[in-house]
Design a protein around this motif. Structure first.
Motif, PDB file in Angstrom:
ATOM      1  N   TYR A  44      75.372  15.659  35.403  1.00 22.14           N
ATOM      2  CA  TYR A  44      75.694  17.040  34.893  1.00 22.14           C
ATOM      3  C   TYR A  44      73.619  16.954  34.213  1.00 22.14           C
ATOM      4  O   TYR A  44      72.942  16.403  34.282  1.00 22.14           O
ATOM      5  N   VAL A  45      72.698  18.345  34.578  1.00 26.73           N
ATOM      6  CA  VAL A  45      71.749  18.687  34.495  1.00 26.73           C
ATOM      7  C   VAL A  45      71.591  19.293  33.562  1.00 26.73           C
ATOM      8  O   VAL A  45      72.604  20.945  33.723  1.00 26.73           O
ATOM      9  N   LEU A  46      70.950  19.552  32.524  1.00 21.21           N
ATOM     10  CA  LEU A  46      70.309  20.520  31.390  1.00 21.21           C
ATOM     11  C   LEU A  46      69.049  20.894  31.936  1.00 21.21           C
ATOM     12  O   LEU A  46      68.124  20.198  31.820  1.00 21.21           O
ATOM     13  N   MET A  47      69.184  21.779  32.386  1.00 22.98           N
ATOM     14  CA  MET A  47      67.688  22.626  32.967  1.00 22.98           C
ATOM     15  C   MET A  47      67.313  23.765  32.283  1.00 22.98           C
ATOM     16  O   MET A  47      67.572  24.682  32.369  1.00 22.98           O
ATOM     17  N   TYR A  48      65.772  23.406  31.780  1.00 18.79           N
ATOM     18  CA  TYR A  48      65.383  24.684  30.478  1.00 18.79           C
ATOM     19  C   TYR A  48      63.872  25.121  31.770  1.00 18.79           C
ATOM     20  O   TYR A  48      63.267  24.015  32.201  1.00 18.79           O
ATOM     21  N   PHE A  49      63.430  26.279  31.363  1.00 23.71           N
ATOM     22  CA  PHE A  49      62.209  26.788  32.081  1.00 23.71           C
ATOM     23  C   PHE A  49      61.866  26.505  31.373  1.00 23.71           C
ATOM     24  O   PHE A  49      61.360  27.500  30.170  1.00 23.71           O
ATOM     25  N   GLY A  50      60.645  26.360  31.331  1.00 25.84           N
ATOM     26  CA  GLY A  50      59.465  26.724  30.421  1.00 25.84           C
ATOM     27  C   GLY A  50      57.608  26.455  30.547  1.00 25.84           C
ATOM     28  O   GLY A  50      57.688  25.564  31.444  1.00 25.84           O
ATOM     29  N   TYR A  51      56.960  25.883  29.723  1.00 25.33           N
ATOM     30  CA  TYR A  51      55.398  25.799  29.835  1.00 25.33           C
ATOM     31  C   TYR A  51      55.342  25.280  28.055  1.00 25.33           C
ATOM     32  O   TYR A  51      55.222  25.000  27.254  1.00 25.33           O
ATOM     33  N   THR A  52      54.384  23.853  28.779  1.00 21.69           N
ATOM     34  CA  THR A  52      53.815  22.961  27.541  1.00 21.69           C
ATOM     35  C   THR A  52      52.607  24.104  26.539  1.00 21.69           C
ATOM     36  O   THR A  52      52.760  23.670  25.193  1.00 21.69           O
ATOM     37  N   PHE A  53      52.505  24.874  27.175  1.00 22.97           N
ATOM     38  CA  PHE A  53      51.256  25.670  26.290  1.00 22.97           C
ATOM     39  C   PHE A  53      52.025  26.308  25.296  1.00 22.97           C
ATOM     40  O   PHE A  53      51.836  27.291  24.771  1.00 22.97           O
ATOM     41  N   CYS A  54      53.625  26.927  25.560  1.00 24.30           N
ATOM     42  CA  CYS A  54      54.259  27.548  24.564  1.00 24.30           C
ATOM     43  C   CYS A  54      54.111  27.808  23.207  1.00 24.30           C
ATOM     44  O   CYS A  54      54.640  26.283  22.807  1.00 24.30           O
ATOM     45  N   PRO A  55      53.542  28.740  22.339  1.00 25.53           N
ATOM     46  CA  PRO A  55      53.154  28.305  21.091  1.00 25.53           C
ATOM     47  C   PRO A  55      54.720  28.003  20.132  1.00 25.53           C
ATOM     48  O   PRO A  55      54.867  27.374  19.384  1.00 25.53           O
ATOM     49  N   ASP A  56      55.516  28.914  20.422  1.00 21.93           N
ATOM     50  CA  ASP A  56      56.649  28.580  19.627  1.00 21.93           C
ATOM     51  C   ASP A  56      58.054  28.317  20.679  1.00 21.93           C
ATOM     52  O   ASP A  56      59.107  27.622  20.333  1.00 21.93           O
ATOM     53  N   VAL A  57      58.621  29.496  21.291  1.00 24.05           N
ATOM     54  CA  VAL A  57      60.027  29.586  21.990  1.00 24.05           C
ATOM     55  C   VAL A  57      59.904  28.259  22.632  1.00 24.05           C
ATOM     56  O   VAL A  57      61.641  27.376  22.305  1.00 24.05           O
ATOM     57  N   CYS A  58      59.692  27.751  23.657  1.00 19.45           N
ATOM     58  CA  CYS A  58      60.069  26.631  24.135  1.00 19.45           C
ATOM     59  C   CYS A  58      59.857  25.231  23.061  1.00 19.45           C
ATOM     60  O   CYS A  58      60.515  24.516  23.756  1.00 19.45           O
ATOM     61  N   PRO A  59      59.414  24.788  22.657  1.00 20.53           N
ATOM     62  CA  PRO A  59      59.392  23.401  21.764  1.00 20.53           C
ATOM     63  C   PRO A  59      60.554  23.780  20.947  1.00 20.53           C
ATOM     64  O   PRO A  59      61.230  22.772  20.814  1.00 20.53           O
ATOM     65  N   GLU A  60      61.292  24.860  20.098  1.00 17.31           N
ATOM     66  CA  GLU A  60      62.472  25.340  19.820  1.00 17.31           C
ATOM     67  C   GLU A  60      63.621  24.706  20.953  1.00 17.31           C
ATOM     68  O   GLU A  60      64.331  24.158  19.919  1.00 17.31           O
ATOM     69  N   GLU A  61      63.649  25.605  21.605  1.00 19.58           N
ATOM     70  CA  GLU A  61      64.409  24.953  22.624  1.00 19.58           C
ATOM     71  C   GLU A  61      64.786  24.061  23.352  1.00 19.58           C
ATOM     72  O   GLU A  61      65.632  23.383  23.129  1.00 19.58           O
TER      73      GLU A  61
END
Ligand code: NI
Length: 236
Positions: free
Chosen positions: A83-100
């Motif tokens: 099973y895979v949990l796939m998330y799209f984002g970027y390391t510089f993302c200020p708030d949403v990505c870290p929370e997700e």
């Protein structure tokens, strides 16, 4: 009118009536036949549709080819059977990505500690939508802050565009993110985490309002209900 003429007239009427009856019969049979053919065609089309998208689920996903944070080339097929949990984002993302990413990590730990998925494996994948700034090393270091199981993926703009399109993910690629030397920019992107089954097909997705508990619960439920459909050696 002579009796012969009357008889002749009657016969003619009878023949006419028989013709009407025959025409009516042929017309209605043809109608019924066409109706059933139409219904059958509709049913076949519907069945084909269901086969294509998998029991009425939205058509999300497809083949892709990227490189992981260790520099190894990867495709969707490498994860078949898991099973895979796939998330799209970027390391510089200020708030949403870290929370997700934090949320995904908590959900994974819950699944493991509560032993809800038996022998199944859930691999968390992070797909960068900012290949210009997200180097392999940067992605690797970034993900290590969240969960040791995370595998980062990146590629060329073309490769990322392709996977984003397959998964119906939106991300803005401002010219600065592609051509310029400018490194100070934000990448707008949709925030979804996809659960993909061992057959590489979409199972479910999670949004910003889903909590880690929601996620863990739903994943456990989906894995349980897919047991038997996709494989029969599971001990969940
Ligand atoms: Ni983000």
């Amino acid at each position: 009118m002579t009796p012969e003429l009357i008889q002749k007239e009657r016969n003619a009427k009878y023949v006419r009536l028989s013709w009407y009856a025959l025409v009516a019969l042929v017309t209605s049979s043809t109608g019924i036949y066409l109706f059933f053919m139409y219904e059958r065609k509709k049913l076949e089309e519907r069945q084909q549709e269901l086969a294509n998208v998998g029991a009425g689920k939205p058509k999300i996903g497809g083949s892709w080819s990227l490189v992981d944070h260790n520099g190894l080339p990867r495709t969707d097929k490498d994860f078949f059977g898991k099973y895979v949990l796939m998330y799209f984002g970027y390391t510089f993302c200020p708030d949403v990505c870290p929370e997700e990413l934090e949320k995904i990590s908590t959900a994974l730990d819950k699944l493991k500690s509560q032993d809800k998925i038996g022998r199944e494996t859930v691999v968390p994948l992070f797909v960068s939508c900012d290949p210009k700034r997200d180097s392999l090393e940067a992605i690797k270091e970034y993900l290590a802050e969240f969960h040791k199981d995370f595998l980062g993926l990146t590629g060329t703009h073309q490769q990322i565009k392709r996977i984003a399109k397959a998964f119906k993910m939106y991300y803005s690629a401002p010219p600065r993110a592609v051509d310029d030397d400018e490194v100070d920019y934000l990448v707008d992107h949709s925030i979804f985490t996809y659960l993909i089954g061992p057959d590489g097909k979409y199972v479910a997705h999670f949004g910003i309002t889903d909590t880690a508990d929601d996620m863990a619960e739903q994943i456990a439920k989906d894995i349980k209900s897919l047991k038997g459909v996709l494989r029969d050696d599971s001990d969940i």
